[in-house]
Write a protein that holds these residues in place. Structure first.
Motif, PDB file in Angstrom:
ATOM      1  N   LEU A  45       0.837  -1.190   0.000  1.00 25.54           N
ATOM      2  CA  LEU A  45       0.000   0.000   0.000  1.00 25.54           C
ATOM      3  C   LEU A  45       0.872   1.239   0.000  1.00 25.54           C
ATOM      4  CD1 LEU A  45      -3.027  -0.166   2.434  1.00 25.54           C
ATOM      5  CD2 LEU A  45      -3.012  -0.340  -0.044  1.00 25.54           C
ATOM      6  N   TYR A 129       2.988  15.844   7.170  1.00 27.35           N
ATOM      7  CA  TYR A 129       2.104  15.381   8.251  1.00 27.35           C
ATOM      8  C   TYR A 129       2.528  13.974   8.617  1.00 27.35           C
ATOM      9  CZ  TYR A 129      -2.306  14.637  10.775  1.00 27.35           C
ATOM     10  OH  TYR A 129      -3.250  14.405  11.743  1.00 27.35           O
ATOM     11  N   GLY A 130       2.783  13.752   9.894  1.00 25.82           N
ATOM     12  CA  GLY A 130       3.229  12.422  10.313  1.00 25.82           C
ATOM     13  C   GLY A 130       4.418  12.012   9.468  1.00 25.82           C
ATOM     14  N   MET A 131       4.407  10.786   8.987  1.00 22.71           N
ATOM     15  CA  MET A 131       5.482  10.328   8.102  1.00 22.71           C
ATOM     16  C   MET A 131       4.916   9.916   6.741  1.00 22.71           C
ATOM     17  SD  MET A 131       8.364   8.733  10.562  1.00 22.71           S
ATOM     18  CE  MET A 131       7.751   7.071  10.657  1.00 22.71           C
ATOM     19  N   GLN A 132       3.874  10.634   6.308  1.00 25.83           N
ATOM     20  CA  GLN A 132       3.197  10.256   5.059  1.00 25.83           C
ATOM     21  C   GLN A 132       4.061  10.444   3.821  1.00 25.83           C
ATOM     22  OE1 GLN A 132      -0.343  12.658   5.086  1.00 25.83           O
ATOM     23  NE2 GLN A 132      -1.555  11.085   6.123  1.00 25.83           N
ATOM     24  N   ASN A 172       2.926   3.396   9.680  1.00 27.63           N
ATOM     25  CA  ASN A 172       2.439   3.100  11.032  1.00 27.63           C
ATOM     26  C   ASN A 172       3.391   2.153  11.748  1.00 27.63           C
ATOM     27  OD1 ASN A 172       0.105   4.641  11.273  1.00 27.63           O
ATOM     28  ND2 ASN A 172      -1.179   3.077  10.332  1.00 27.63           N
ATOM     29  N   ASP A 173       3.875   1.160  11.035  1.00 23.31           N
ATOM     30  CA  ASP A 173       4.850   0.238  11.627  1.00 23.31           C
ATOM     31  C   ASP A 173       6.123   0.993  12.009  1.00 23.31           C
ATOM     32  OD1 ASP A 173       4.108  -2.683  11.680  1.00 23.31           O
ATOM     33  OD2 ASP A 173       3.499  -2.202   9.644  1.00 23.31           O
ATOM     34  N   GLN A 174       6.583   1.828  11.099  1.00 27.11           N
ATOM     35  CA  GLN A 174       7.813   2.569  11.365  1.00 27.11           C
ATOM     36  C   GLN A 174       7.657   3.482  12.583  1.00 27.11           C
ATOM     37  OE1 GLN A 174       9.324   4.546   7.860  1.00 27.11           O
ATOM     38  NE2 GLN A 174       8.792   2.822   6.562  1.00 27.11           N
ATOM     39  N   ALA A 175       6.546   4.210  12.598  1.00 25.73           N
ATOM     40  CA  ALA A 175       6.340   5.165  13.684  1.00 25.73           C
ATOM     41  C   ALA A 175       6.191   4.443  15.022  1.00 25.73           C
ATOM     42  CB  ALA A 175       5.115   6.022  13.396  1.00 25.73           C
ATOM     43  N   ALA A 176       5.466   3.319  15.018  1.00 24.16           N
ATOM     44  CA  ALA A 176       5.297   2.569  16.267  1.00 24.16           C
ATOM     45  C   ALA A 176       6.656   2.085  16.764  1.00 24.16           C
ATOM     46  CB  ALA A 176       4.350   1.392  16.061  1.00 24.16           C
ATOM     47  N   GLY A 177       7.516   1.692  15.830  1.00 27.93           N
ATOM     48  CA  GLY A 177       8.865   1.265  16.206  1.00 27.93           C
ATOM     49  C   GLY A 177       9.653   2.396  16.839  1.00 27.93           C
ATOM     50  N   LEU A 179       8.535   4.885  18.450  1.00 26.50           N
ATOM     51  CA  LEU A 179       7.958   5.342  19.717  1.00 26.50           C
ATOM     52  C   LEU A 179       8.110   4.313  20.829  1.00 26.50           C
ATOM     53  CD1 LEU A 179       4.719   7.030  18.364  1.00 26.50           C
ATOM     54  CD2 LEU A 179       6.700   8.171  19.372  1.00 26.50           C
ATOM     55  N   LYS A 186      12.812   0.082  18.089  1.00 24.69           N
ATOM     56  CA  LYS A 186      13.105  -0.449  16.755  1.00 24.69           C
ATOM     57  C   LYS A 186      13.470   0.713  15.855  1.00 24.69           C
ATOM     58  CE  LYS A 186       9.891  -4.371  16.603  1.00 24.69           C
ATOM     59  NZ  LYS A 186       8.850  -5.042  15.810  1.00 24.69           N
ATOM     60  N   ILE A 378      11.866   7.319  25.573  1.00 23.95           N
ATOM     61  CA  ILE A 378      11.633   7.391  24.125  1.00 23.95           C
ATOM     62  C   ILE A 378      12.788   8.151  23.476  1.00 23.95           C
ATOM     63  CG2 ILE A 378      10.033   8.179  22.322  1.00 23.95           C
ATOM     64  CD1 ILE A 378       8.766   6.136  24.163  1.00 23.95           C
ATOM     65  N   PHE A 535      10.002  13.891  12.928  1.00 24.10           N
ATOM     66  CA  PHE A 535       8.965  13.216  13.717  1.00 24.10           C
ATOM     67  C   PHE A 535       9.396  13.068  15.179  1.00 24.10           C
ATOM     68  CE2 PHE A 535       7.255   9.055  15.177  1.00 24.10           C
ATOM     69  CZ  PHE A 535       5.919   9.372  15.182  1.00 24.10           C
TER      70      PHE A 535
END
Lengths: 566, 566
Positions: A45, A129-132, A172-177, A179, A186, A378, A535
């Protein structure tokens, strides 16, 4: 998804003489959606514009107006589009920087960006915006000189090359890592591929399931066809999320003629170092043996490469387009040869006929120590031990509407403990402050910013940071290795022919000095252009002359304290 | 992530007699984040509340007030939380239905939900935005009867069981698949696992990479310990995205005593059919041989199962908790035995001591033909050939502020061509209209809705649809197989002791008739509770008595035409 791209061109100004310049308005309609795409043959995606990533290139001429109706057709995600390098003089609310100049565009909503492109050159657009940006929401803007206005170089044809790095996991995976707390942290890790105009080549045998296919047409390599003896202008931009790159065309030298849309005193390179957010124009002469094709190569520098060379083809007319060269693709210079890359920076000076001399002195000097920190477990990036957070009500709205309580009012520090801080070891105080505070600049004043690099939290490690300033060009006065000395280094500033840029690299363990005039009313971000670094707090914000602005457009409102009834 | 859950209990009303009821206020602080979780042993990103999925169970007593401060710490995604089954009398803006009752909560924003739980029973909460519910944003609400008020059944202890289905791909992936044009259309497909209280068991040998580990503590099976001879109240809720389920406790019969928080004339079942959005309470007696444990089993029904049985353990006190029964888990009734499931519906009638008789006649009858359609190549679900779209400015704001231009004003159709439509073949007209139109109800009127199922786009296929009404309970007057006959079927309505529910199944190729009083001022969604079906347009919206409402809270604003300055 339906592609409902629309391009109308209207002539705004009528013309009284043959030599006059016609300012046009270019209308675009963009629909932002998630689509399955295979830029490097791996299907995943991506966030697309009218089904494409990168999005369509916007073309205009100097003085034209660009109108982009951005419809957010994402499902639960907002967005905002930044026009990178466009100064937005008089239209600071069109800068597209979520949290700074506007509220995000909600799903289902349409936001109309309208701005003038006042300088010719090569620009980028991307989500801010975010990491879009990393998810594919990016593209190029080419602003031509007006018809009949000569450029200080000639060429037969031009090509655009947008360089990028690409990940297979989601943002989302990258950002969760990123944080995750210290013990589970990660890293985003190295990109899977390097792309040219959204095309790369992942080794599908490494992909677990049937998601990768080397025969997908979307990942056919970028191929530039050249006619022997002809000359080409290559507009090269980097929109990488992480990687500093080196771009090379096998066997061909490149003459650098433009950097961040400013003419450069031409110089020749075997290959071009380019950092995220930068644009260069180079002249390529098709002067090699035309019996074969040659590699285009993009290699990671400044950081130990974990990603294969990104490749494309320089196709000599008459040779089959897809035929591979008989050689291996260039692997670029040594990744850790910082001095090699600084030489290119030092060589990048204003073209003699286009020098805009900087003010000889500044009114204010802000020195920013770049460190990696850890706040509440963090990992963050900080400037002078302040890690930046965006407020929920954008600064521009807050400042114009006098909403003082929506961000920290105490100004951030102007410098760090230069005398005692050792930039070659991990920060002795790993902690830092998170803050939404900003630098308020006197309108019209001249500001110097010294970016000082330092060791990260890892021993013997310093990272390259490409710094990008919104709303302005700045003069690059100097750069060096080691610690900046406020007494001696300014004496060696280039005040004669410094290049104007909007993006500049801060090399590992080095410093970079820039100067700009705070003469564009608005609120402007200045930040590391590495997606994950911003970010994680690696940015500051300048305010200047907001009191000179008229009423803000209603379309930028809706978040924080800018809801109906506030 | 930091878990900053906070629970304060305040006593609102002082007490003048010993028998009085103290209404309390329960404060909760929720932080919504993406976290890596392993509910079925497969590690993936989930949307969590204070790091948990499902979120924490909210406990209260009848008449109490619940306050939940929802901080959206997602990065680019908005959210909104619906309190499923709570009627929100007097607080329609707290229903949490994005596009209907509020603007979404933006990243960084905190929205405070505050509402009274006026009836005891078992409820659910979940995101009502995009398909976030499916990503893990859900949980249970238990409202106890006030101290000293007897229930029409007795038990020694109670347990909560939240049933769910679970996918390994992201909701972005699922949604992108659903939005693909006909020739590339990807169904969401069958879930990978069935969960009980967020615990399931995927066969890790089927997982490609190291993301799955059967020893993760997060996927240890739900284990209910019982003492031989004791009696338990099981509060069972289904929050599935797709699956109709059958819940069974091996070797034990279950006595159904409550459905959607209304007391049922008790009846005994071997296993319980439960549809997404429903809640049941059943009485379990620990009356089997206590020398072993027994399976809890959840099986897909109504749709050919492609997912293994979800299991948990009924642990007899004294037997090791984790010891597996010597038997295979129950596989449930035949998945396509619709009649078997209808029998349970017919058996579900109001408890004789708690009958609230329905009005004997209705003021308006709306008949909704449920069809699958294809609009501009995209698969959608429709009611009377209208596929519902949510407006960008929520109806509640639009109606209260007289913003007539933000949604379609022409009312949707009241019925379909009953005489000629063949419900047993794919729709002859695959096309349908997308519309934001709504049904305006006369305040205080009595409304019947007949849900009529039909064949999907696939020959010989009809799907089960669990329909959920916001803001009201409705009486279930009847249901049957085949086509509803407006002349004869109403004569067989149960007007004596119909159960009140907020969620009811429309069986494959069948019909279901409900009745409710339009006496709760607000705007209320009525929709299929299958996450992807509502996403694809399977819902309608009722308005009633909005003119009776006071000023709307500012906190629900910000999107569409509700920005500052509008």
């Amino acid at each position: 998804m339906h592609l409902n791209k629309l391009l109308f061109v209207f002539i705004l100004s009528s013309c009284l003489s043959l030599a006059c310049v016609q300012a046009k308005v270019h209308y675009h309609k963009w629909d932002i959606t998630y689509q399955y795409k295979s830029p490097d043959c791996f299907n995943k995606l991506a966030i697309t514009i009218n089904g494409q990533t990168p999005g369509p290139t916007i073309y205009a001429s100097q003085g034209d107006t660009i109108v982009v109706e951005v419809k957010n057709s994402l499902l639960t995600e907002n967005t905002a589009i930044h026009w990178h390098g466009i100064r937005q003089i008089g239209t600071p609310w069109m800068d597209g920087t979520e949290g700074v100049t506007q509220c995000p565009i909600l799903p289902g909503d349409t936001f109309t960006y309208r701005f003038v492109v006042d300088r010719p050159g090569t620009y980028i657009y991307h989500s801010h915006y975010g990491m879009q940006r990393s998810a594919g929401l990016n593209g190029m803007i080419v602003v031509k000189v007006p018809e009949g206005f000569p450029e200080p170089f000639t060429y037969d044809r031009e090509y655009n090359i947008l360089l990028n790095d690409w990940w297979h996991n989601s943002t989302n995976d990258q950002a969760a890592g990123l944080l995750m707390p210290e013990n589970q942290f990660k890293f985003v890790g190295e990109p899977q591929s390097l792309l040219m105009n959204g095309r790369g080549r992942f080794n599908c045998s490494l992909a677990a399931n049937g998601n990768c296919n080397a025969s997908y047409i979307e990942c056919a390599p970028l191929t530039l066809t050249v006619v022997p003896g002809k000359t080409y202008l290559l507009r090269i931009a980097s929109i990488t999320s992480l990687s500093a790159l080196n771009f090379e065309i096998e066997g061909h030298s490149l003459t650098v003629v433009e950097a961040d849309s400013h003419y450069v005193d031409p110089f020749v390179v075997k290959n071009l170092n380019i950092y995220s957010g930068e644009t260069y124009s180079v002249i390529l002469k098709a002067d090699q043996d035309p019996i074969r094709n040659y590699w285009l190569a993009s290699n990671v520098v400044g950081r130990k490469p974990g990603t294969p060379t990104g490749t494309g083809l320089l196709n000599y007319y008459g040779i089959p387009r897809g035929r591979h060269p008989p050689t291996a693709p260039p692997t670029g210079p040594l990744w850790n040869n910082t001095y090699y890359r600084m030489q290119q920076s030092w060589a990048t000076r204003a073209h003699p006929n286009f020098i805009e001399p900087p003010p000889v002195k500044s009114d204010r000097v802000i020195i920013l120590l770049n460190t990696q920190n850890r706040i509440d477990g963090i990992t963050r990036w900080s400037l002078n031990n302040v890690s930046h957070d965006l407020p929920h009500t954008p600064y521009l709205i807050a400042l114009k509407n006098n909403l003082h309580h929506v961000f920290e009012q105490k100004p951030p520090p102007e410098t760090y403990d230069i005398k005692n801080y050792d930039i070659n070891v991990p920060p002795p105080n790993r902690n830092a402050t998170r803050s939404t505070s900003i630098y308020k600049l006197e309108f019209g004043s001249v500001v110097d910013v010294i970016l000082q690099n330092a060791n990260t939290l890892t021993a013997n490690n310093s990272e390259t940071h490409p710094w990008h300033l919104h709303g302005h060009d700045f003069w690059v006065l100097g750069s060096g290795l080691g610690k900046f000395d406020p007494e001696t280094d300014p004496k060696n500033y280039n005040l004669k022919d410094p290049i104007l840029k909007n993006n500049v690299a801060l090399q590992t363990s080095g410093w970079t000095a820039i100067r700009f005039k705070a003469n564009n009313p608005g609120v402007w971000a200045f930040h590391c252009h590495i997606e994950s670094h911003f970010f994680m707090g690696m940015g500051i914000v300048f305010e200047e002359g907001v009191d000179r602005l008229g009423k803000l457009p209603n379309s930028i409102m809706g978040c924080g304290k800018s809801k109906l009834g506030n």
